[in-house]
Design an enzyme around this catalytic site. Structure first.
Site, mmCIF file in Angstrom:
data_model
loop_
_atom_site.group_PDB
_atom_site.id
_atom_site.type_symbol
_atom_site.label_atom_id
_atom_site.label_comp_id
_atom_site.label_asym_id
_atom_site.label_seq_id
_atom_site.Cartn_x
_atom_site.Cartn_y
_atom_site.Cartn_z
ATOM 1 N N LYS A 1 31.099 21.784 50.902
ATOM 2 C CA LYS A 1 30.576 22.865 51.738
ATOM 3 C C LYS A 1 29.135 23.103 51.323
ATOM 4 O O LYS A 1 28.748 22.813 50.185
ATOM 5 C CB LYS A 1 31.382 24.146 51.497
ATOM 6 C CG LYS A 1 31.220 25.176 52.573
ATOM 7 C CD LYS A 1 32.175 24.952 53.733
ATOM 8 C CE LYS A 1 31.957 25.918 54.856
ATOM 9 N NZ LYS A 1 32.908 25.728 55.953
ATOM 10 N N GLY B 1 33.518 34.930 68.024
ATOM 11 C CA GLY B 1 32.444 33.932 68.066
ATOM 12 C C GLY B 1 32.956 32.643 68.686
ATOM 13 O O GLY B 1 33.796 32.658 69.595
HETATM 14 P P1 NAD Z 1 30.823 32.481 64.646
HETATM 15 O O1 NAD Z 1 29.680 32.789 63.784
HETATM 16 O O2 NAD Z 1 30.608 31.816 65.950
HETATM 17 O O3 NAD Z 1 31.646 33.828 64.955
HETATM 18 C C1 NAD Z 1 31.956 34.765 63.996
HETATM 19 C C2 NAD Z 1 31.956 36.110 64.707
HETATM 20 O O4 NAD Z 1 32.446 37.090 63.797
HETATM 21 C C3 NAD Z 1 30.553 36.565 65.128
HETATM 22 O O5 NAD Z 1 30.562 36.904 66.503
HETATM 23 C C4 NAD Z 1 30.250 37.749 64.212
HETATM 24 O O6 NAD Z 1 29.472 38.746 64.849
HETATM 25 C C5 NAD Z 1 31.664 38.262 63.938
HETATM 26 N N1 NAD Z 1 31.800 39.063 62.733
HETATM 27 C C6 NAD Z 1 31.226 38.884 61.501
HETATM 28 N N2 NAD Z 1 31.632 39.849 60.652
HETATM 29 C C7 NAD Z 1 32.501 40.638 61.360
HETATM 30 C C8 NAD Z 1 33.258 41.791 61.047
HETATM 31 N N3 NAD Z 1 33.227 42.338 59.835
HETATM 32 N N4 NAD Z 1 34.041 42.339 62.004
HETATM 33 C C9 NAD Z 1 34.104 41.801 63.252
HETATM 34 N N5 NAD Z 1 33.389 40.703 63.599
HETATM 35 C C10 NAD Z 1 32.597 40.133 62.668
HETATM 36 O O7 NAD Z 1 31.862 31.657 63.743
HETATM 37 P P2 NAD Z 1 33.051 30.740 64.230
HETATM 38 O O8 NAD Z 1 32.605 29.343 64.315
HETATM 39 O O9 NAD Z 1 33.732 31.374 65.402
HETATM 40 O O10 NAD Z 1 34.031 30.826 62.970
HETATM 41 C C11 NAD Z 1 34.795 31.994 62.718
HETATM 42 C C12 NAD Z 1 35.550 31.814 61.412
HETATM 43 O O11 NAD Z 1 36.396 30.665 61.478
HETATM 44 C C13 NAD Z 1 34.643 31.578 60.190
HETATM 45 O O12 NAD Z 1 35.256 32.157 59.066
HETATM 46 C C14 NAD Z 1 34.633 30.075 60.043
HETATM 47 O O13 NAD Z 1 34.382 29.656 58.739
HETATM 48 C C15 NAD Z 1 36.044 29.741 60.450
HETATM 49 N N6 NAD Z 1 36.198 28.385 60.949
HETATM 50 C C16 NAD Z 1 35.448 27.954 61.991
HETATM 51 C C17 NAD Z 1 35.613 26.654 62.462
HETATM 52 C C18 NAD Z 1 34.838 26.124 63.635
HETATM 53 O O14 NAD Z 1 35.180 25.065 64.144
HETATM 54 N N7 NAD Z 1 33.815 26.813 64.104
HETATM 55 C C19 NAD Z 1 36.564 25.815 61.863
HETATM 56 C C20 NAD Z 1 37.324 26.306 60.802
HETATM 57 C C21 NAD Z 1 37.123 27.595 60.353
#
Ligand code: NAD
Length: 366
Positions: free
Chosen positions: A92, A194
């Protein structure tokens, strides 16, 4: 030769001590004065293959927080790859800074040079705070990057595939908890809408679930609520909702001793990495409360599977097929958890660790 068992973690400085705790293999600190780049790349384990992992850009309160995050996340990647049967190791990267203000082409390309110096030991992908454009900048400096846009031969956004895996894990959890995997008429609280969260909302609404959403971004909330007919709730109320399922899709550690006093759900299943603040304690507390927990590193593996499909040339369709298998693996985990009277998280770790150990032995003997 040094024997690992002779190393006493207490004698080591804080960084080595932390590496020792979970047997991390390598940590690279990246600094560049002219672009303002401050990043850390952590490699946890490469037994199964090169370490792959997202590049997270986040405004950490301190370097220590950034280090803790990258160490936890890289370890999670090792287990994610292992449990999904992929031949990747766990890594990471975190870039310290505000992704809305501090990003530039030069900063991303400088980071790409650091990745290139690692000669393929680390493959960079998207995470919170980075996007397809950033991956393209990184790619200008190194081939060791994945999750690039479809226009340049990649599989594009990983969010939809990740969301599909979470949806599969959620349905397998519903089957275990209620004897039926239908989510229609179930209520789900999605925290964070997100890239992943929004697609999860879409799947849930299509199946007829009642969906509550929270996010820090007001504009996004209004947009997603309108588009998918979801119900907006204030951030601080998401844990208190009387819902069937809580889906953490923002950041980690939201299942903790405080929130566990408030949660009324029967299932926790979401995309965020490291949802349990303390794996042992909070995993056990969930189990004692009768709340079924779908291990995060398993059900959010769709993004990694998508990246695998890109690197291997297997394509998008295959990525969705492999992601669908998360349903079955989640069921296997629940079965093992019941049989051995251990938490689902522990059961998932056990299966992942066994695969890594088997391959380690195989490699040692060949
Ligand atoms: P992203 O940045 O697109 O979305 C995250 C969202 O969470 C944002 O809209 C942000 O404003 C919101 N947020 C942050 N803190 C918050 C809080 N305290 N309360 C409410 N909302 C809050 O990220 P993503 O790609 O959608 O990923 C979301 C999660 O899933 C992350 O933890 C990421 O590590 C995990 N993840 C993502 C993927 C992927 O393919 N994108 C794969 C595995 C895991």
């Amino acid at each position: 030769m040094f024997e690992t068992k002779e190393i006493n973690s207490l004698e080591l400085n804080p960084v080595f001590g932390k590496m020792f705790e979970n047997s991390h293999k390598n940590i690279v600190y990246c600094f560049d004065k002219s672009t303002g780049l401050k990043a850390i790349i952590a490699i946890h384990d490469t037994t199964l293959g090169p370490a792959i992992g997202g590049v997270r850009m986040w405004n950490y309160r301190s370097e220590a927080d950034a280090l803790d995050d990258v160490l936890r996340l890289s370890r999670g990647m090792t287990y994610k790859a292992a449990i999904t049967g992929l031949n990747f190791g766990g890594g990471k990267a975190v870039i310290i800074g505000d992704s809305n203000k501090g990003k530039s082409e030069a900063l991303m390309r400088r980071f790409g040079k650091f990745v290139n110096n690692m000669s393929g030991e680390f493959i960079a992908a998207q995470d919170v705070g980075t996007n397809l454009r950033d991956m393209e900048y990184i790619r200008m400096e190194t081939n060791h990057v994945a999750g690039i846009s479809e226009a340049v031969g990649g599989t594009g956004h990983t969010g939809p595939v990740s969301a599909y895996g979470v949806y599969m894990g959620m349905k397998a959890s519903a089957k275990e908890q209620w004897g039926n995997d239908s989510l229609s008429n179930k209520s789900v609280a999605v925290q964070g809408i997100g890239n992943v969260g929004e697609h999860l909302v879409k799947y849930l609404r299509e199946e007829g679930a009642r969906v509550y959403i929270s996010d820090l971004d007001e504009d996004r909330l209004t947009h997603v609520a309108r588009k998918h007919d979801a119900i907006i709730v204030p951030n601080n109320q998401i844990y208190d909702l009387d819902v069937d399922i809580y889906a953490p899709c923002a950041l980690g550690a939201t299942v903790n001793s405080d929130t566990l006093k408030r949660l009324k759900c029967s299932i926790v299943a979401g995309s965020a990495n490291n949802q349990l603040e303390d794996e042992e304690l909070h995993g056990q507390m969930l189990m004692d409360m009768g709340i079924l927990y779908a291990p995060d590193f398993l059900i959010n593996a769709g993004g990694l599977i998508s990246v695998y499909a890109e690197l291997s040339g297997a394509g998008k369709k295959r990525a969705m097929q492999l992601t669908e298998d998360i349903y079955k693996v989640t069921q296997d985990i629940f079965r093992m958890s019941k049989k051995e009277q251990i938490t689902p998280h522990k059961a998932a770790l056990k299966i992942a660790e066994k695969r890594i150990e088997d391959i380690r032995q195989l490699k040692a003997n060949s």
